[in-house]
Design a protein around this motif. Structure first.
Motif, PDB file in Angstrom:
ATOM      1  N   ARG A  65      -4.796   8.406  -1.250  1.00  0.00           N
ATOM      2  CA  ARG A  65      -4.715   7.825  -2.506  1.00  0.00           C
ATOM      3  C   ARG A  65      -6.334   8.009  -3.213  1.00  0.00           C
ATOM      4  O   ARG A  65      -6.995   7.883  -2.503  1.00  0.00           O
ATOM      5  CB  ARG A  65      -4.428   6.198  -2.330  1.00  0.00           C
ATOM      6  N   GLN A  82      -7.242   0.780  -7.397  1.00  0.00           N
ATOM      7  CA  GLN A  82      -6.376   0.289  -8.447  1.00  0.00           C
ATOM      8  C   GLN A  82      -6.932   0.635 -10.006  1.00  0.00           C
ATOM      9  O   GLN A  82      -6.034   1.046 -10.718  1.00  0.00           O
ATOM     10  CB  GLN A  82      -6.230  -1.132  -8.505  1.00  0.00           C
ATOM     11  N   ARG A 109      -9.493  -2.385  -3.241  1.00  0.00           N
ATOM     12  CA  ARG A 109      -9.058  -2.535  -4.789  1.00  0.00           C
ATOM     13  C   ARG A 109      -9.727  -1.532  -5.656  1.00  0.00           C
ATOM     14  O   ARG A 109      -9.027  -1.445  -6.875  1.00  0.00           O
ATOM     15  CB  ARG A 109      -9.262  -3.822  -5.177  1.00  0.00           C
ATOM     16  N   LEU A 158       1.866   3.940  -3.123  1.00  0.00           N
ATOM     17  CA  LEU A 158       1.777   5.346  -2.911  1.00  0.00           C
ATOM     18  C   LEU A 158       2.767   6.235  -3.134  1.00  0.00           C
ATOM     19  O   LEU A 158       2.879   7.076  -3.874  1.00  0.00           O
ATOM     20  CB  LEU A 158       1.225   5.547  -1.513  1.00  0.00           C
ATOM     21  N   GLN A 173      -2.935   7.099   3.585  1.00  0.00           N
ATOM     22  CA  GLN A 173      -3.598   6.135   2.838  1.00  0.00           C
ATOM     23  C   GLN A 173      -4.860   6.730   2.457  1.00  0.00           C
ATOM     24  O   GLN A 173      -5.237   6.523   1.209  1.00  0.00           O
ATOM     25  CB  GLN A 173      -3.954   4.992   3.650  1.00  0.00           C
ATOM     26  N   GLY A 186      -1.458   1.597   6.126  1.00  0.00           N
ATOM     27  CA  GLY A 186      -2.130   2.648   6.713  1.00  0.00           C
ATOM     28  C   GLY A 186      -2.107   2.733   8.062  1.00  0.00           C
ATOM     29  O   GLY A 186      -2.947   3.850   8.786  1.00  0.00           O
ATOM     30  N   ASN A 200       0.857  -1.365   0.026  1.00  0.00           N
ATOM     31  CA  ASN A 200       0.049   0.207   0.110  1.00  0.00           C
ATOM     32  C   ASN A 200       0.807   1.319   0.010  1.00  0.00           C
ATOM     33  O   ASN A 200       0.851   2.216  -0.843  1.00  0.00           O
ATOM     34  CB  ASN A 200      -0.890  -0.036   1.197  1.00  0.00           C
ATOM     35  N   TYR A 257      -7.604   1.063   2.529  1.00  0.00           N
ATOM     36  CA  TYR A 257      -7.436   0.779   1.203  1.00  0.00           C
ATOM     37  C   TYR A 257      -8.593  -0.275   0.646  1.00  0.00           C
ATOM     38  O   TYR A 257      -8.992  -1.206   1.289  1.00  0.00           O
ATOM     39  CB  TYR A 257      -5.906  -0.076   1.277  1.00  0.00           C
TER      40      TYR A 257
END
Length: 446
Positions: free
Chosen positions: A233, A324, A321, A115, A230, A201, A111, A319
């Motif tokens: 993102r 992504q 997915r 980042l 985190q 995170g 993660n 976080y």
């Protein structure tokens, strides 16, 4: 087939793997050199806190420099069966150096690794966008100064309105780019903060030295709170996307103007031959395809903030997915915008201006306001002057004088281009490019 970093003692369904991996490996090629830089800073820090032996650091750094050189030469590949760029780099180190290659992941998660990759990639690309904007800005200022005395019609509602000039037209887009550069500076400053050490995170029980990695990578500061690092993102990508979109908005408007002014009905400008294409049936055609494509590509880039926002805007802390997918729309956008900027700068440099537009009497009515103002300056009430000139136009007796004198700041006779250049220069001074260059040079030099 290489094992995945997270793999346990069971096999993932092939279709599930295909769906979840998606275009990750393709997108990760954008990030490869930056993943290496992040790893170099991370292992330097690990050695400083005793998680790597002193004799392990030099060979690891040397191999990472070799991998970085492969990336720069375009030779880096993510092998079949390897999940992502992080796994590929670790695999290459382990093949060459054995078990010490497996130590580089201590104290971090994929993660915070992705980042920092995204931050390093984004600031690199922002620097190139800034440079490309400045090149276009310089071309526009040069053309504005060259043609400052060449008049052209100004329009409202696509109707001939008042006198303008090519100095004003080119200069307007130059000044627009100075405001766009403020967005790029804000994007740079939000991007140039270090998330490394936030792990998944929630930080790490290892005594990580986050200030050291911040300094090694040339960041202005760190993202201090590990949870916020985190949360950044998606937010970083959205904010940067707004900066790209504002540049794209300026370019799209310029492209539309150029297409319009290049048409036979206007004939204000002539685009370079190599930037036009012909028709398969009409031998007289010279189509402004480059500017049409700039317009379309820049309109697409203007949708980027909304795409990023809709992917990430209803996610809670932590976080997921979903994030992504942002890479698929975000990473390629820089290349598209740089292409558009470079093409626009080339055409502006080569564009030819029609210096005799106003020889056509159809443009005479745009001097009506000049005549109204002249009469008002001589003492006639403005409304009376307006009515008198309006009646002359209706009766066909209006005679336009092309001898105009605009003196106030930003007008035809006082473009303020020096002040606009100063604004741009002051904004450019707000980027910490030298710190970044020095940090990356130190990491990459043996």
């Amino acid at each position: 087939m290489a094992n995945k970093l997270w793999e346990k003692n069971f096999e993932v369904n092939a279709e599930i793997e295909r769906f979840t991996v998606g275009r990750d490996r393709e997108m990760d090629l954008f990030l490869a050199p930056f993943d290496v830089l992040g790893s170099m800073a991370h292992i330097t820090m690990l050695e400083s806190i005793g998680l790597l032996e002193k004799d392990e650091l030099p060979p690891l750094l040397a191999e990472l420099r070799n991998i970085h050189a492969q990336c720069e030469r375009g030779e880096f590949v993510i092998e079949d069966g390897v999940e992502d760029v992080h796994s590929q780099v670790e695999l290459m180190l382990t093949r060459r150096l054995g078990d010490m290659g497996k130590k580089i992941h201590s104290g971090r998660s994929r993660n915070d690794q992705v980042l920092v990759d995204l931050k390093l990639f984004t600031r690199h690309e922002l620097r190139q966008v800034v440079d490309a904007v400045k090149v276009l800005f310089d071309e526009l200022i040069a053309k504005s100064n060259r043609y400052k005395d060449v008049l052209m019609p100004g329009y409202t509602h696509l109707q001939v309105a008042m006198p303008s000039s090519f100095g004003l037209w080119f200069g307007a887009y130059a000044e627009s780019l100075t405001d766009d550069m403020l967005f790029l500076q804000a994007a740079w400053r939000m991007t140039n903060r270090n998330p490394l050490g936030s792990a998944a995170g929630y930080g790490s029980s290892f005594p990580l030295n986050r200030q050291l990695t911040t300094d090694l990578l040339g960041f202005d500061s760190m993202d201090y709170n590990v949870v916020y690092a985190q949360m950044g993102r998606g937010k970083m990508e959205r904010n940067v996307a707004f900066a790209l979109a504002t540049v794209a908005g300026t370019l799209a408007k310029l492209a539309f103007d150029a297409c319009l002014f290049n048409s036979q009905n206007f004939s204000f400008v002539k685009l370079p031959k190599e930037c036009t294409t012909g028709s398969s049936i009409m031998p007289h055609k010279k189509n402004p395809d480059v500017f049409e494509l700039i317009r379309a590509k820049c309109n697409k880039i203007q949708s980027l903030p909304q795409q990023v926002m809709l992917i990430m805007n209803n996610l809670p802390v932590g976080y997921f997915r979903d994030l992504q997918i942002i890479k698929e729309v975000f990473l390629p956008a820089f290349g598209e915008l740089k292409d558009c900027l470079q093409m626009a700068a080339y055409i502006i440099n080569k564009i030819e201006v029609n210096e005799h537009i106003l020889d056509n009497a159809m443009y005479d009515p745009m001097f009506s306001v000049e005549e109204v103002n002249r009469l008002a300056a001589e003492g006639m009430p403005f409304r009376d002057a307006y009515k008198q000139v309006g009646l002359e136009i209706e009766n066909g007796t209006f005679r336009a004088s092309h001898d105009i004198h605009h003196t106030h700041e930003g007008s035809i006779g006082n473009l303020c281009n020096e002040q606009i250049v100063q604004l741009m220069d002051e904004t450019l001074q707000g980027f910490s490019f030298k710190r970044v260059e020095e940090a990356e040079r130190r990491l990459l030099q043996p």
